[in-house]
Design an enzyme around this catalytic site. Sequence first.
Site, short mmCIF file in Angstrom:
data_model
loop_
_atom_site.label_atom_id
_atom_site.label_comp_id
_atom_site.label_asym_id
_atom_site.label_seq_id
_atom_site.Cartn_x
_atom_site.Cartn_y
_atom_site.Cartn_z
N ASP A 212 0.89 -1.12 0.00
CA ASP A 212 -0.08 0.13 -0.01
C ASP A 212 0.77 1.21 0.05
OD1 ASP A 212 -1.75 2.21 0.58
OD2 ASP A 212 -3.14 0.86 1.70
N ILE A 213 0.61 2.15 -1.03
CA ILE A 213 1.46 3.29 -1.05
C ILE A 213 1.23 4.37 0.12
CG2 ILE A 213 2.46 2.89 -3.54
CD1 ILE A 213 0.39 5.23 -4.03
N HIS B 297 -10.74 -5.63 -1.87
CA HIS B 297 -9.50 -5.82 -1.44
C HIS B 297 -9.07 -6.05 -0.08
CE1 HIS B 297 -10.20 -1.29 -1.22
NE2 HIS B 297 -9.46 -1.35 -0.29
#
Length: 129
Positions: free
Chosen positions: A28-29, A92
């Site tokens: 995850d950025i 997700h």
Amino acid sequence: MTIFSKIIKGEIPSYRIAENDHFYAFLDIFPLMEGHTLIVPKVETDKFFDVSDELMAEWLLFAKPIAKAIEKAVPCNRVGMCVVGLEVPHAHMHLVPINSADDLNFTRAKLKLSPEEFKQVQERIIAGL
């Protein structure tokens, strides 16, 4: 097409952790904790509980070794799993290294990691697979 589908197709770069015919896992950025990983089915489905029973079972089996690798790569008590599903209309799963339940608080500020820090975490997790 969702942002996750663009990531899966390689149109948007990502820090890939693992992939098979049905799932794509990547860092995850906007992580809650270092090592925060997303697992996304390659078939776009908006809501988590709308995926097929077969895909749901495969999803957990795909996630298990990734969670174990995150535990080896990042100091934590365990890896928490969370499904929120409000940010992107593509089901997700979040795998987040945690030391307390508050580490899964999605309303708190996200970490800001450099590309080098993301790459180092990515390499440590992949090494644990």
